[in-house]
Design an enzyme around this catalytic site. Structure first.
Site, PDB file in Angstrom:
ATOM      1  N   ILE A 159     -42.840  -8.079 -12.992  1.00 23.32           N
ATOM      2  CA  ILE A 159     -41.651  -7.401 -12.474  1.00 23.32           C
ATOM      3  C   ILE A 159     -40.401  -7.854 -13.227  1.00 23.32           C
ATOM      4  O   ILE A 159     -39.576  -7.030 -13.646  1.00 23.32           O
ATOM      5  CB  ILE A 159     -41.498  -7.645 -10.964  1.00 23.32           C
ATOM      6  CG1 ILE A 159     -42.676  -7.022 -10.209  1.00 23.32           C
ATOM      7  CG2 ILE A 159     -40.182  -7.071 -10.455  1.00 23.32           C
ATOM      8  CD1 ILE A 159     -42.751  -7.392  -8.746  1.00 23.32           C
ATOM      9  N   ASP A 178     -38.280 -19.190 -16.938  1.00 24.89           N
ATOM     10  CA  ASP A 178     -39.682 -19.130 -16.541  1.00 24.89           C
ATOM     11  C   ASP A 178     -40.426 -20.228 -17.296  1.00 24.89           C
ATOM     12  O   ASP A 178     -40.172 -20.427 -18.492  1.00 24.89           O
ATOM     13  CB  ASP A 178     -40.282 -17.755 -16.876  1.00 24.89           C
ATOM     14  CG  ASP A 178     -41.612 -17.508 -16.173  1.00 24.89           C
ATOM     15  OD1 ASP A 178     -42.594 -18.227 -16.485  1.00 24.89           O
ATOM     16  OD2 ASP A 178     -41.673 -16.611 -15.319  1.00 24.89           O
ATOM     17  N   CYS A 209     -39.368 -14.554  -8.817  1.00 20.10           N
ATOM     18  CA  CYS A 209     -40.339 -15.641  -8.866  1.00 20.10           C
ATOM     19  C   CYS A 209     -41.089 -15.732  -7.545  1.00 20.10           C
ATOM     20  O   CYS A 209     -40.616 -15.244  -6.512  1.00 20.10           O
ATOM     21  CB  CYS A 209     -39.636 -16.972  -9.176  1.00 20.10           C
ATOM     22  SG  CYS A 209     -38.244 -17.339  -8.102  1.00 20.10           S
ATOM     23  N   PRO A 210     -42.272 -16.339  -7.544  1.00 16.90           N
ATOM     24  CA  PRO A 210     -43.033 -16.480  -6.301  1.00 16.90           C
ATOM     25  C   PRO A 210     -42.378 -17.493  -5.370  1.00 16.90           C
ATOM     26  O   PRO A 210     -41.571 -18.326  -5.800  1.00 16.90           O
ATOM     27  CB  PRO A 210     -44.403 -16.971  -6.786  1.00 16.90           C
ATOM     28  CG  PRO A 210     -44.118 -17.655  -8.084  1.00 16.90           C
ATOM     29  CD  PRO A 210     -42.985 -16.890  -8.707  1.00 16.90           C
ATOM     30  N   THR A 236     -35.326  -9.224  -4.827  1.00 19.59           N
ATOM     31  CA  THR A 236     -36.367  -8.268  -4.460  1.00 19.59           C
ATOM     32  C   THR A 236     -37.723  -8.958  -4.451  1.00 19.59           C
ATOM     33  O   THR A 236     -38.756  -8.292  -4.484  1.00 19.59           O
ATOM     34  CB  THR A 236     -36.404  -7.084  -5.450  1.00 19.59           C
ATOM     35  OG1 THR A 236     -36.589  -7.596  -6.786  1.00 19.59           O
ATOM     36  CG2 THR A 236     -35.133  -6.268  -5.390  1.00 19.59           C
ATOM     37  N   SER A 237     -37.726 -10.286  -4.388  1.00 20.46           N
ATOM     38  CA  SER A 237     -38.970 -11.045  -4.501  1.00 20.46           C
ATOM     39  C   SER A 237     -39.465 -11.523  -3.145  1.00 20.46           C
ATOM     40  O   SER A 237     -40.299 -10.873  -2.514  1.00 20.46           O
ATOM     41  CB  SER A 237     -38.772 -12.223  -5.461  1.00 20.46           C
ATOM     42  OG  SER A 237     -40.004 -12.867  -5.701  1.00 20.46           O
ATOM     43  N   ARG A 238     -38.986 -12.664  -2.664  1.00 20.04           N
ATOM     44  CA  ARG A 238     -39.359 -13.211  -1.360  1.00 20.04           C
ATOM     45  C   ARG A 238     -38.114 -13.750  -0.677  1.00 20.04           C
ATOM     46  O   ARG A 238     -37.280 -14.413  -1.294  1.00 20.04           O
ATOM     47  CB  ARG A 238     -40.408 -14.323  -1.506  1.00 20.04           C
ATOM     48  CG  ARG A 238     -41.793 -13.817  -1.886  1.00 20.04           C
ATOM     49  CD  ARG A 238     -42.440 -13.050  -0.725  1.00 20.04           C
ATOM     50  NE  ARG A 238     -43.760 -12.536  -1.058  1.00 20.04           N
ATOM     51  CZ  ARG A 238     -44.008 -11.323  -1.516  1.00 20.04           C
ATOM     52  NH1 ARG A 238     -42.991 -10.489  -1.731  1.00 20.04           N
ATOM     53  NH2 ARG A 238     -45.229 -10.918  -1.758  1.00 20.04           N
ATOM     54  N   ASP A 262     -33.618  -6.951  -0.842  1.00 20.40           N
ATOM     55  CA  ASP A 262     -34.707  -6.099  -0.370  1.00 20.40           C
ATOM     56  C   ASP A 262     -35.683  -6.919   0.467  1.00 20.40           C
ATOM     57  O   ASP A 262     -36.651  -6.381   1.000  1.00 20.40           O
ATOM     58  CB  ASP A 262     -35.451  -5.452  -1.551  1.00 20.40           C
ATOM     59  CG  ASP A 262     -36.447  -4.398  -1.092  1.00 20.40           C
ATOM     60  OD1 ASP A 262     -36.075  -3.547  -0.260  1.00 20.40           O
ATOM     61  OD2 ASP A 262     -37.609  -4.431  -1.554  1.00 20.40           O
ATOM     62  N   GLU A 267     -37.693 -11.781   7.823  1.00 18.44           N
ATOM     63  CA  GLU A 267     -37.936 -10.335   7.901  1.00 18.44           C
ATOM     64  C   GLU A 267     -39.136  -9.956   8.756  1.00 18.44           C
ATOM     65  O   GLU A 267     -39.246  -8.808   9.200  1.00 18.44           O
ATOM     66  CB  GLU A 267     -38.111  -9.751   6.504  1.00 18.44           C
ATOM     67  CG  GLU A 267     -39.389 -10.147   5.799  1.00 18.44           C
ATOM     68  CD  GLU A 267     -39.541  -9.454   4.449  1.00 18.44           C
ATOM     69  OE1 GLU A 267     -40.563  -8.796   4.255  1.00 18.44           O
ATOM     70  OE2 GLU A 267     -38.647  -9.585   3.589  1.00 18.44           O
ATOM     71  N   HIS A 299     -37.364  -4.041   2.388  1.00 18.84           N
ATOM     72  CA  HIS A 299     -38.579  -4.334   1.618  1.00 18.84           C
ATOM     73  C   HIS A 299     -39.231  -3.039   1.114  1.00 18.84           C
ATOM     74  O   HIS A 299     -40.430  -2.804   1.312  1.00 18.84           O
ATOM     75  CB  HIS A 299     -39.576  -5.129   2.470  1.00 18.84           C
ATOM     76  CG  HIS A 299     -40.476  -6.015   1.658  1.00 18.84           C
ATOM     77  ND1 HIS A 299     -40.762  -7.316   2.010  1.00 18.84           N
ATOM     78  CD2 HIS A 299     -41.151  -5.792   0.504  1.00 18.84           C
ATOM     79  CE1 HIS A 299     -41.592  -7.843   1.120  1.00 18.84           C
ATOM     80  NE2 HIS A 299     -41.835  -6.939   0.193  1.00 18.84           N
TER      81      HIS A 299
END
Length: 344
Positions: A159, A178, A209-210, A236-238, A262, A267, A299
């Site tokens: 992504i 990264d 990133c995770p 927009t990840s976590r 997002d 959430e 989301h």
């Protein structure tokens, strides 16, 4: 292993039913839909199933996994890329398989991140409402030109890399962070740097990133203080990557000039359901929603026709592949080891 997986799918939406039913592999499984999340109150519904298909906000901690294993569930099939809600160590000890969809239309989420950037910048959501009311005043709608701005992309997996490719077309200077640099992005002109340099230099920061122990609250009071005044932050990840209370303080002091979300760290109590006739009890979320320079979507970054089709295909292949002992190759070329986090 049995040849026909018996699957309980939780947190099912109407679009999930449509996308899964439309795929030819759907005929090879027995799929039961539950529109409620998997948690301690609903786990009794899993009796008689060998596979549970879960989504981002379903509960899959040690207590839930232990009960699932006792009821005969052998496979947790996540229909998403993230798995921070799964206790992987516990699943491994129990001998339960855990699969996911490692990549599904990464362009969908990247394009949504870009949409948040463009909307926050040029305030098209506000202009839309003004014009509908006959108000053509431009005051309050001033934006900035993306060309030559520095954009920091944290995480350049599928992504993040897709976003870099999009931003390169705008003439942005792109900084990336990264542990595993992408040479293809370097060829586009992206520069890899350390996280502190990226945070302190970028006009726009986008998170891709995770979520894990190291990245939890990556954006906090200290990292926010290191950023430019008026920076734009996109996630927009976590949700757990951001300390929401710290972000609220940064918005109040104008350290953050724009915030696009997002995802949200709490959430699971809100997203994917209609609360329009209720009083929302989450005071942190409600405070975030009051800021004129905050844009929140529920989301929906993944929510395209193409992405839903790919999610259905890979998830169904994972179910059937595990049930058949991986005797037949996957039609999709994604490697088995990237799909299956655990293969007992």
């Amino acid at each position: 292993m049995q040849s026909t997986p018996n699957v309980a799918m939780f947190s099912t939406q109407a679009y999930d039913k449509t996308s899964f039913a439309a795929h030819p592999l759907h005929a090879n499984i027995k799929l039961s839909h539950f529109d409620i999340p998997l948690n301690a109150k609903t786990i009794s519904l899993c009796q008689g199933f060998d596979t549970v298909c879960a989504f981002v906000n379903d509960q899959l901690d040690e207590a839930i996994l232990t009960q699932l294993h006792a009821s005969g569930v052998k496979h947790i099939a996540m229909r998403c890329a993230g798995y921070n809600n799964v206790d992987i160590d516990c699943a491994k000890q129990l001998g339960m398989a855990v699969s996911r969809v490692p990549a599904y239309s990464p362009e969908a989420v990247a394009e949504h991140a870009l949409a948040l950037i463009m909307t926050l910048n040029r305030k098209t959501h506000k202009a839309y409402n003004r014009v509908r009311d006959g108000n053509f005043d431009l005051n309050g709608l001033l934006g900035f030109t993306l060309h030559d701005k520095t954009v920091g992309v944290v995480g350049t997996g599928h992504i993040g890399a897709a976003l870099v490719r999009l931003l390169s077309g705008f003439g942005c200077r792109i900084l990336c962070y990264d542990p595993y640099p992408n040479d293809g992005l370097k060829a586009l002109g992206a520069e890899y740097t350390d996280l502190s340099t990226l945070l302190s230099t970028s006009h726009i920061i986008s998170l891709h990133c995770p979520l894990n122990e190291d990245s939890h609250h990556l954006i906090n009071q200290q990292t926010l203080e290191s950023m430019r005044d008026g920076v734009m932050l996109i996630n927009t990840s976590r949700g757990g990557l951001i300390d929401s209370r710290a972000v609220i303080n940064a918005l109040k002091t104008h350290k953050l000039g724009y915030l696009g979300l997002d995802v949200y760290e709490m959430e699971s109590e809100l997203f994917f359901r209609d609360h329009s006739s209720e009083i929302i009890q989450d005071d942190v979320f409600e405070r975030l929603a009051t800021f004129h320079n905050v844009l929140i979507t529920g989301h929906q970054g993944f929510f395209t026709v193409e992405a839903l089709g790919q999610i259905a295909e890979v998830t169904l292949e994972n179910m059937i592949g595990f049930s058949n002992g991986f005797k037949q190759p996957f039609a999709n070329e994604a490697a088995t080891e990237t799909r299956f986090l655990i293969i007992p």
